[in-house]
Design a protein around this motif. Structure first.
Motif, PDB file in Angstrom:
ATOM      1  N   ALA A 186      36.834  15.044  99.718  1.00 19.74           N
ATOM      2  CA  ALA A 186      37.004  14.254  98.640  1.00 19.74           C
ATOM      3  C   ALA A 186      36.448  15.120  97.430  1.00 19.74           C
ATOM      4  CB  ALA A 186      36.880  13.043  98.534  1.00 19.74           C
ATOM      5  N   SER A 187      34.954  15.377  97.890  1.00 19.30           N
ATOM      6  CA  SER A 187      34.070  16.016  96.825  1.00 19.30           C
ATOM      7  C   SER A 187      34.456  17.511  96.890  1.00 19.30           C
ATOM      8  CB  SER A 187      32.724  16.028  97.521  1.00 19.30           C
ATOM      9  OG  SER A 187      31.899  16.823  96.702  1.00 19.30           O
ATOM     10  N   LEU A 188      35.053  18.162  97.772  1.00 18.22           N
ATOM     11  CA  LEU A 188      35.646  19.509  97.560  1.00 18.22           C
ATOM     12  C   LEU A 188      36.625  19.442  96.782  1.00 18.22           C
ATOM     13  CD1 LEU A 188      36.381  21.934 100.586  1.00 18.22           C
ATOM     14  CD2 LEU A 188      38.130  21.387  99.139  1.00 18.22           C
ATOM     15  N   ALA A 189      37.693  18.588  96.919  1.00 18.23           N
ATOM     16  CA  ALA A 189      39.063  18.624  95.968  1.00 18.23           C
ATOM     17  C   ALA A 189      38.457  18.291  94.625  1.00 18.23           C
ATOM     18  CB  ALA A 189      39.638  17.544  96.548  1.00 18.23           C
ATOM     19  N   ALA A 190      37.588  17.236  94.373  1.00 19.73           N
ATOM     20  CA  ALA A 190      36.984  17.115  93.092  1.00 19.73           C
ATOM     21  C   ALA A 190      36.262  18.323  92.118  1.00 19.73           C
ATOM     22  CB  ALA A 190      35.994  16.264  93.021  1.00 19.73           C
ATOM     23  N   ARG A 191      35.775  19.278  93.195  1.00 24.79           N
ATOM     24  CA  ARG A 191      35.134  20.458  92.414  1.00 24.79           C
ATOM     25  C   ARG A 191      36.233  21.325  92.294  1.00 24.79           C
ATOM     26  NH1 ARG A 191      29.677  21.808  93.884  1.00 24.79           N
ATOM     27  NH2 ARG A 191      30.053  23.936  93.878  1.00 24.79           N
ATOM     28  N   TRP A 192      37.263  21.633  93.040  1.00 29.30           N
ATOM     29  CA  TRP A 192      38.451  22.284  92.604  1.00 29.30           C
ATOM     30  C   TRP A 192      39.093  21.875  91.321  1.00 29.30           C
ATOM     31  CZ3 TRP A 192      40.624  22.804  98.344  1.00 29.30           C
ATOM     32  CH2 TRP A 192      39.755  24.005  98.880  1.00 29.30           C
ATOM     33  N   ASN A 193      39.393  20.563  91.116  1.00 25.07           N
ATOM     34  CA  ASN A 193      39.909  19.890  90.127  1.00 25.07           C
ATOM     35  C   ASN A 193      39.229  20.331  88.814  1.00 25.07           C
ATOM     36  OD1 ASN A 193      41.855  18.288  88.989  1.00 25.07           O
ATOM     37  ND2 ASN A 193      40.427  16.754  88.787  1.00 25.07           N
ATOM     38  N   ARG A 194      37.702  20.449  89.032  1.00 27.84           N
ATOM     39  CA  ARG A 194      37.074  20.853  87.673  1.00 27.84           C
ATOM     40  C   ARG A 194      36.908  22.166  87.493  1.00 27.84           C
ATOM     41  NH1 ARG A 194      33.507  17.030  90.406  1.00 27.84           N
ATOM     42  NH2 ARG A 194      32.089  18.829  91.003  1.00 27.84           N
ATOM     43  N   GLY A 195      37.781  23.038  88.358  1.00 25.94           N
ATOM     44  CA  GLY A 195      37.803  24.522  88.114  1.00 25.94           C
ATOM     45  C   GLY A 195      36.427  25.259  88.669  1.00 25.94           C
ATOM     46  N   GLU A 196      35.960  24.546  89.444  1.00 23.78           N
ATOM     47  CA  GLU A 196      34.637  25.216  89.881  1.00 23.78           C
ATOM     48  C   GLU A 196      35.024  25.969  91.752  1.00 23.78           C
ATOM     49  OE1 GLU A 196      31.736  22.123  90.478  1.00 23.78           O
ATOM     50  OE2 GLU A 196      31.588  21.637  88.458  1.00 23.78           O
ATOM     51  N   ASN A 197      34.155  26.544  92.056  1.00 20.91           N
ATOM     52  CA  ASN A 197      34.266  27.137  93.476  1.00 20.91           C
ATOM     53  C   ASN A 197      33.731  26.063  94.348  1.00 20.91           C
ATOM     54  OD1 ASN A 197      35.328  29.863  92.927  1.00 20.91           O
ATOM     55  ND2 ASN A 197      33.205  30.069  92.340  1.00 20.91           N
ATOM     56  N   SER A 198      34.285  26.004  95.721  1.00 23.40           N
ATOM     57  CA  SER A 198      33.823  24.946  96.608  1.00 23.40           C
ATOM     58  C   SER A 198      33.228  25.846  97.792  1.00 23.40           C
ATOM     59  CB  SER A 198      34.994  23.878  97.028  1.00 23.40           C
ATOM     60  OG  SER A 198      35.255  23.167  95.987  1.00 23.40           O
ATOM     61  N   PRO A 199      31.897  25.164  98.428  1.00 22.59           N
ATOM     62  CA  PRO A 199      31.575  26.011  99.439  1.00 22.59           C
ATOM     63  C   PRO A 199      32.166  25.693 100.739  1.00 22.59           C
ATOM     64  CG  PRO A 199      30.149  24.482  98.814  1.00 22.59           C
ATOM     65  CD  PRO A 199      31.115  24.343  97.991  1.00 22.59           C
ATOM     66  N   LEU A 200      32.792  26.487 101.520  1.00 20.83           N
ATOM     67  CA  LEU A 200      33.394  26.345 102.835  1.00 20.83           C
ATOM     68  C   LEU A 200      32.652  26.868 103.875  1.00 20.83           C
ATOM     69  CD1 LEU A 200      37.238  27.063 101.946  1.00 20.83           C
ATOM     70  CD2 LEU A 200      35.945  24.759 101.925  1.00 20.83           C
ATOM     71  N   PRO A 201      32.321  25.939 104.988  1.00 20.34           N
ATOM     72  CA  PRO A 201      31.394  26.498 106.119  1.00 20.34           C
ATOM     73  C   PRO A 201      32.307  27.685 106.910  1.00 20.34           C
ATOM     74  CG  PRO A 201      32.357  24.176 106.484  1.00 20.34           C
ATOM     75  CD  PRO A 201      32.598  24.501 104.970  1.00 20.34           C
ATOM     76  N   ILE A 202      31.508  28.562 107.312  1.00 22.69           N
ATOM     77  CA  ILE A 202      31.878  29.482 108.144  1.00 22.69           C
ATOM     78  C   ILE A 202      31.917  29.125 109.641  1.00 22.69           C
ATOM     79  CG2 ILE A 202      31.558  32.207 109.052  1.00 22.69           C
ATOM     80  CD1 ILE A 202      32.586  31.729 106.334  1.00 22.69           C
TER      81      ILE A 202
END
Length: 325
Positions: A186-202
Protein backbone atom coordinates in the motif's frame (compact mmCIF):
# COMPACT_ATOMS: atom_id res chain seq x y z
CA UNK A 1 -22.60 -0.79 -20.87
CA UNK A 2 -25.35 1.83 -20.98
CA UNK A 3 -25.61 5.29 -19.44
CA UNK A 4 -27.80 5.85 -16.40
CA UNK A 5 -28.66 8.83 -14.22
CA UNK A 6 -28.66 6.79 -10.99
CA UNK A 7 -26.43 7.52 -8.01
CA UNK A 8 -26.24 11.30 -8.38
CA UNK A 9 -24.13 12.50 -5.42
CA UNK A 10 -25.34 15.52 -3.46
CA UNK A 11 -23.43 18.83 -3.50
CA UNK A 12 -21.13 17.95 -6.37
CA UNK A 13 -20.71 18.96 -9.95
CA UNK A 14 -22.88 17.14 -12.53
CA UNK A 15 -21.76 13.53 -12.68
CA UNK A 16 -21.50 10.89 -15.36
CA UNK A 17 -22.78 7.40 -14.68
CA UNK A 18 -22.78 4.02 -16.35
CA UNK A 19 -24.45 0.68 -15.79
CA UNK A 20 -22.71 -2.63 -16.34
CA UNK A 21 -25.00 -5.57 -17.01
CA UNK A 22 -23.67 -9.13 -16.80
CA UNK A 23 -20.26 -7.69 -15.94
CA UNK A 24 -17.12 -9.40 -17.24
CA UNK A 25 -13.41 -8.61 -17.08
CA UNK A 26 -13.61 -7.31 -20.66
CA UNK A 27 -16.46 -4.95 -19.78
CA UNK A 28 -14.55 -3.69 -16.74
CA UNK A 29 -11.53 -2.93 -18.94
CA UNK A 30 -13.76 -1.05 -21.41
CA UNK A 31 -15.27 0.92 -18.53
CA UNK A 32 -11.84 1.96 -17.29
CA UNK A 33 -10.95 3.36 -20.72
CA UNK A 34 -14.26 5.23 -20.93
CA UNK A 35 -13.87 6.61 -17.40
CA UNK A 36 -10.36 7.89 -18.11
CA UNK A 37 -11.63 9.74 -21.16
CA UNK A 38 -14.32 11.33 -19.01
CA UNK A 39 -11.83 12.33 -16.30
CA UNK A 40 -9.45 13.96 -18.78
CA UNK A 41 -12.31 15.92 -20.34
CA UNK A 42 -13.76 16.97 -16.99
CA UNK A 43 -10.39 18.11 -15.62
CA UNK A 44 -9.68 20.11 -18.76
CA UNK A 45 -13.10 21.78 -18.48
CA UNK A 46 -12.21 22.88 -14.94
CA UNK A 47 -8.97 24.47 -16.07
CA UNK A 48 -6.65 21.62 -15.17
CA UNK A 49 -4.14 20.29 -17.67
CA UNK A 50 -4.68 16.59 -18.18
CA UNK A 51 -2.03 13.90 -18.01
CA UNK A 52 -3.02 10.21 -18.29
CA UNK A 53 -0.01 9.13 -16.20
CA UNK A 54 -1.27 11.13 -13.22
CA UNK A 55 -4.71 9.49 -13.29
CA UNK A 56 -3.65 5.95 -12.52
CA UNK A 57 -4.78 6.31 -8.88
CA UNK A 58 -8.45 7.01 -9.68
CA UNK A 59 -8.28 4.37 -12.42
CA UNK A 60 -7.01 1.77 -9.96
CA UNK A 61 -9.64 2.71 -7.36
CA UNK A 62 -12.42 2.43 -9.95
CA UNK A 63 -11.13 -0.94 -11.19
CA UNK A 64 -10.88 -2.32 -7.64
CA UNK A 65 -14.38 -1.20 -6.61
CA UNK A 66 -15.98 -2.52 -9.80
CA UNK A 67 -14.06 -5.80 -9.57
CA UNK A 68 -15.18 -6.21 -5.95
CA UNK A 69 -18.78 -5.63 -6.99
CA UNK A 70 -18.43 -8.17 -9.80
CA UNK A 71 -16.79 -10.87 -7.67
CA UNK A 72 -18.58 -10.40 -4.37
CA UNK A 73 -21.80 -8.68 -5.40
CA UNK A 74 -24.32 -9.26 -8.17
CA UNK A 75 -22.56 -9.07 -11.53
CA UNK A 76 -25.96 -8.85 -13.24
CA UNK A 77 -26.15 -5.11 -12.57
CA UNK A 78 -23.48 -2.71 -11.31
CA UNK A 79 -23.99 1.07 -11.33
CA UNK A 80 -20.98 3.38 -11.48
CA UNK A 81 -20.85 7.13 -11.00
CA UNK A 82 -17.92 9.52 -11.33
CA UNK A 83 -17.73 13.25 -10.80
CA UNK A 84 -14.90 15.77 -10.76
CA UNK A 85 -14.95 18.74 -8.44
CA UNK A 86 -11.39 20.05 -8.15
CA UNK A 87 -9.51 19.16 -6.01
CA UNK A 88 -11.30 15.82 -5.78
CA UNK A 89 -12.58 12.96 -7.95
CA UNK A 90 -15.69 11.24 -6.59
CA UNK A 91 -16.28 7.57 -7.43
CA UNK A 92 -19.32 5.51 -6.44
CA UNK A 93 -20.10 1.88 -7.25
CA UNK A 94 -23.31 0.10 -6.28
CA UNK A 95 -24.46 -3.51 -6.52
CA UNK A 96 -27.35 -5.55 -5.17
CA UNK A 97 -25.45 -7.58 -2.56
CA UNK A 98 -25.65 -5.71 0.73
CA UNK A 99 -24.09 -8.53 2.74
CA UNK A 100 -20.66 -8.51 1.09
CA UNK A 101 -19.03 -5.33 2.34
CA UNK A 102 -15.45 -4.43 1.36
CA UNK A 103 -13.15 -4.59 4.36
CA UNK A 104 -9.49 -4.50 5.30
CA UNK A 105 -8.97 -7.48 7.56
CA UNK A 106 -5.88 -8.32 9.63
CA UNK A 107 -4.13 -11.57 8.84
CA UNK A 108 -4.14 -14.59 11.10
CA UNK A 109 -0.66 -15.80 12.11
CA UNK A 110 1.10 -17.43 9.16
CA UNK A 111 -1.42 -16.22 6.56
CA UNK A 112 -1.70 -13.30 4.17
CA UNK A 113 -4.18 -10.56 5.08
CA UNK A 114 -7.42 -10.40 3.12
CA UNK A 115 -8.68 -7.24 1.48
CA UNK A 116 -5.39 -6.31 -0.21
CA UNK A 117 -7.26 -4.47 -2.97
CA UNK A 118 -9.00 -2.30 -0.41
CA UNK A 119 -5.64 -1.55 1.20
CA UNK A 120 -4.64 0.02 -2.11
CA UNK A 121 -7.94 1.91 -2.24
CA UNK A 122 -7.29 3.15 1.29
CA UNK A 123 -3.81 4.34 0.30
CA UNK A 124 -4.95 6.09 -2.88
CA UNK A 125 -8.01 7.94 -1.54
CA UNK A 126 -8.79 10.75 0.88
CA UNK A 127 -11.69 8.72 2.26
CA UNK A 128 -13.98 5.81 1.36
CA UNK A 129 -17.14 4.36 2.86
CA UNK A 130 -19.90 1.78 2.37
CA UNK A 131 -23.53 2.92 2.45
CA UNK A 132 -26.39 0.39 2.72
CA UNK A 133 -28.98 0.62 -0.10
CA UNK A 134 -31.86 -1.69 0.74
CA UNK A 135 -30.73 -5.10 -0.46
CA UNK A 136 -27.57 -3.64 -1.94
CA UNK A 137 -24.80 -1.24 -1.09
CA UNK A 138 -23.03 1.84 -2.41
CA UNK A 139 -19.26 2.08 -2.02
CA UNK A 140 -17.96 5.62 -2.35
CA UNK A 141 -14.39 6.86 -2.60
CA UNK A 142 -12.85 10.32 -2.89
CA UNK A 143 -9.53 10.60 -4.73
CA UNK A 144 -7.34 13.70 -4.68
CA UNK A 145 -6.98 15.43 -8.03
CA UNK A 146 -3.25 15.03 -8.68
CA UNK A 147 -0.97 17.93 -9.43
CA UNK A 148 -1.03 17.79 -13.21
CA UNK A 149 0.98 20.96 -13.80
CA UNK A 150 4.43 19.54 -14.39
CA UNK A 151 6.54 22.67 -14.73
CA UNK A 152 9.77 20.75 -14.35
CA UNK A 153 11.19 20.02 -17.81
CA UNK A 154 11.84 16.49 -18.97
CA UNK A 155 15.48 15.42 -18.50
CA UNK A 156 17.73 15.70 -21.54
CA UNK A 157 17.99 12.16 -22.84
CA UNK A 158 20.83 11.63 -25.22
CA UNK A 159 20.13 8.02 -26.15
CA UNK A 160 16.43 7.57 -25.58
CA UNK A 161 14.83 4.67 -27.41
CA UNK A 162 11.51 5.60 -29.10
CA UNK A 163 8.79 5.11 -26.52
CA UNK A 164 6.32 2.31 -27.28
CA UNK A 165 2.74 3.40 -27.85
CA UNK A 166 1.41 1.77 -24.69
CA UNK A 167 -1.13 3.01 -22.19
CA UNK A 168 -0.06 2.95 -18.52
CA UNK A 169 -0.20 -0.66 -17.37
CA UNK A 170 -2.14 -1.47 -14.23
CA UNK A 171 -1.09 -5.11 -14.78
CA UNK A 172 2.56 -4.07 -14.84
CA UNK A 173 2.12 -2.11 -11.64
CA UNK A 174 0.40 -5.06 -9.96
CA UNK A 175 3.25 -7.35 -11.01
CA UNK A 176 5.92 -5.00 -9.67
CA UNK A 177 4.21 -4.76 -6.28
CA UNK A 178 4.78 -8.51 -5.82
CA UNK A 179 8.47 -7.73 -5.30
CA UNK A 180 7.57 -6.11 -1.97
CA UNK A 181 6.32 -7.69 1.25
CA UNK A 182 2.54 -7.66 1.52
CA UNK A 183 2.53 -5.08 4.31
CA UNK A 184 4.61 -2.65 2.18
CA UNK A 185 2.48 -2.70 -0.99
CA UNK A 186 0.00 0.00 0.00
CA UNK A 187 2.87 2.37 0.82
CA UNK A 188 4.49 1.55 -2.53
CA UNK A 189 1.27 2.38 -4.41
CA UNK A 190 0.88 5.63 -2.47
CA UNK A 191 4.40 6.73 -3.46
CA UNK A 192 3.58 6.06 -7.11
CA UNK A 193 0.36 8.03 -6.74
CA UNK A 194 2.40 11.02 -5.56
CA UNK A 195 4.61 10.74 -8.66
CA UNK A 196 7.58 9.39 -6.70
CA UNK A 197 9.90 6.46 -7.32
CA UNK A 198 9.37 3.39 -5.17
CA UNK A 199 12.23 1.17 -3.96
CA UNK A 200 11.79 -2.44 -5.09
CA UNK A 201 13.97 -5.16 -3.53
CA UNK A 202 16.34 -7.10 -5.77
CA UNK A 203 16.47 -10.89 -5.66
CA UNK A 204 12.91 -12.05 -5.02
CA UNK A 205 10.93 -11.27 -8.18
CA UNK A 206 13.84 -10.32 -10.41
CA UNK A 207 17.55 -9.57 -10.61
CA UNK A 208 18.89 -6.53 -12.47
CA UNK A 209 21.86 -6.12 -14.83
CA UNK A 210 23.21 -2.55 -14.88
CA UNK A 211 25.01 -1.06 -17.89
CA UNK A 212 25.55 2.13 -19.85
CA UNK A 213 22.23 3.34 -21.26
CA UNK A 214 23.72 3.74 -24.74
CA UNK A 215 24.77 0.08 -24.72
CA UNK A 216 21.35 -0.93 -23.44
CA UNK A 217 19.63 0.77 -26.38
CA UNK A 218 21.98 -1.01 -28.81
CA UNK A 219 21.23 -4.33 -27.10
CA UNK A 220 17.49 -3.68 -27.33
CA UNK A 221 17.79 -2.99 -31.03
CA UNK A 222 19.77 -6.20 -31.50
CA UNK A 223 17.19 -8.26 -29.60
CA UNK A 224 14.36 -6.73 -31.63
CA UNK A 225 16.16 -7.39 -34.92
CA UNK A 226 16.48 -11.07 -34.01
CA UNK A 227 12.87 -11.45 -32.89
CA UNK A 228 13.71 -11.75 -29.18
CA UNK A 229 11.38 -10.06 -26.72
CA UNK A 230 13.09 -8.30 -23.79
CA UNK A 231 11.60 -8.04 -20.35
CA UNK A 232 11.31 -4.74 -18.46
CA UNK A 233 14.18 -2.27 -18.87
CA UNK A 234 14.55 0.77 -16.61
CA UNK A 235 16.73 3.79 -17.48
CA UNK A 236 18.19 6.49 -15.24
CA UNK A 237 19.15 9.77 -16.94
CA UNK A 238 20.58 12.06 -14.22
CA UNK A 239 21.42 15.70 -15.01
CA UNK A 240 25.09 14.86 -14.40
CA UNK A 241 26.93 11.58 -14.26
CA UNK A 242 26.59 8.36 -16.25
CA UNK A 243 23.31 7.33 -17.86
CA UNK A 244 22.47 3.82 -16.66
CA UNK A 245 19.96 1.20 -17.72
CA UNK A 246 18.79 -1.91 -15.87
CA UNK A 247 17.57 -5.08 -17.58
CA UNK A 248 15.37 -7.19 -15.30
CA UNK A 249 16.36 -10.87 -15.51
CA UNK A 250 15.22 -14.00 -13.62
CA UNK A 251 16.36 -14.09 -9.96
CA UNK A 252 19.49 -16.14 -9.34
CA UNK A 253 20.67 -15.88 -12.94
CA UNK A 254 24.32 -16.27 -13.89
CA UNK A 255 25.87 -13.30 -15.64
CA UNK A 256 29.18 -13.34 -17.55
CA UNK A 257 31.90 -10.87 -16.66
CA UNK A 258 31.22 -8.29 -19.37
CA UNK A 259 33.12 -5.06 -18.86
CA UNK A 260 30.88 -2.13 -18.06
CA UNK A 261 28.06 -4.32 -16.71
CA UNK A 262 27.29 -5.79 -13.31
CA UNK A 263 24.54 -7.55 -11.42
CA UNK A 264 22.89 -5.38 -8.78
CA UNK A 265 23.59 -7.16 -5.50
CA UNK A 266 20.77 -9.15 -3.94
CA UNK A 267 19.25 -7.32 -0.99
CA UNK A 268 19.66 -3.89 -2.55
CA UNK A 269 16.73 -1.93 -3.98
CA UNK A 270 15.99 -0.45 -7.38
CA UNK A 271 14.17 2.88 -7.46
CA UNK A 272 11.35 2.49 -9.99
CA UNK A 273 8.67 4.85 -11.30
CA UNK A 274 5.19 3.59 -12.03
CA UNK A 275 5.02 1.79 -15.38
CA UNK A 276 4.27 4.25 -18.15
CA UNK A 277 5.56 7.32 -16.30
CA UNK A 278 8.78 9.26 -15.74
CA UNK A 279 9.88 10.24 -12.23
CA UNK A 280 13.12 11.94 -11.16
CA UNK A 281 14.96 11.18 -14.39
CA UNK A 282 13.91 7.52 -14.33
CA UNK A 283 11.71 5.94 -16.96
CA UNK A 284 10.88 2.53 -18.39
CA UNK A 285 12.41 1.91 -21.80
CA UNK A 286 10.42 -1.33 -21.81
CA UNK A 287 7.65 -1.18 -19.19
CA UNK A 288 6.51 -4.33 -17.38
CA UNK A 289 3.30 -5.69 -18.89
CA UNK A 290 2.19 -7.86 -15.97
CA UNK A 291 3.08 -11.17 -17.65
CA UNK A 292 6.23 -11.67 -15.55
CA UNK A 293 8.35 -12.03 -18.68
CA UNK A 294 12.03 -11.23 -17.99
CA UNK A 295 14.99 -10.89 -20.33
CA UNK A 296 16.93 -14.10 -20.96
CA UNK A 297 20.45 -13.31 -19.65
CA UNK A 298 22.10 -15.47 -22.34
CA UNK A 299 20.30 -13.56 -25.08
CA UNK A 300 21.20 -10.26 -23.43
CA UNK A 301 24.88 -11.18 -23.11
CA UNK A 302 24.96 -12.21 -26.77
CA UNK A 303 23.23 -8.99 -27.80
CA UNK A 304 25.72 -6.87 -25.86
CA UNK A 305 28.83 -8.61 -27.16
CA UNK A 306 27.52 -8.67 -30.74
CA UNK A 307 26.11 -5.14 -30.90
CA UNK A 308 28.66 -3.34 -28.73
CA UNK A 309 31.98 -5.19 -29.14
CA UNK A 310 32.58 -4.11 -32.78
CA UNK A 311 32.42 -0.45 -31.76
CA UNK A 312 34.06 -0.96 -28.39
CA UNK A 313 36.54 -3.88 -28.31
CA UNK A 314 36.94 -3.48 -24.54
CA UNK A 315 33.38 -4.75 -24.00
CA UNK A 316 34.08 -8.47 -24.19
CA UNK A 317 32.97 -11.32 -21.93
CA UNK A 318 35.44 -13.21 -19.80
CA UNK A 319 35.92 -16.85 -20.77
CA UNK A 320 33.92 -18.20 -17.83
CA UNK A 321 30.53 -17.11 -16.57
CA UNK A 322 30.54 -15.58 -13.11
CA UNK A 323 28.06 -16.03 -10.33
CA UNK A 324 25.99 -13.22 -8.93
CA UNK A 325 27.94 -11.49 -6.14
Amino acid sequence: MTATTALQPPNTAPATAWRLTNATEQKVSALRATALTYLRTALAAQGRAHDPDALFGPELVLAELVTNAMRHGDAGQIDILMAVEVPHIWIAVSDTNGAAKPEINPAAPGTLPRGQGMRLVDALTCAWDTIPLGDGKLVTAVCPVPDLDRSRPEPAIAHQRPAPSLTPSHDGMAWLTRACPVDARASLAARWNRGENSPLPIGALFDAVAMNAKHAVAALDHLSTHGLTPGPVLAHYPPTGPETAYFLIPPGSRWPDIEGTHIVAEGRTLLCPRPGSTSNERKWLVPPDGSGHLTDPAHLADALTTAIAPANPAVLPAPAAGRRP
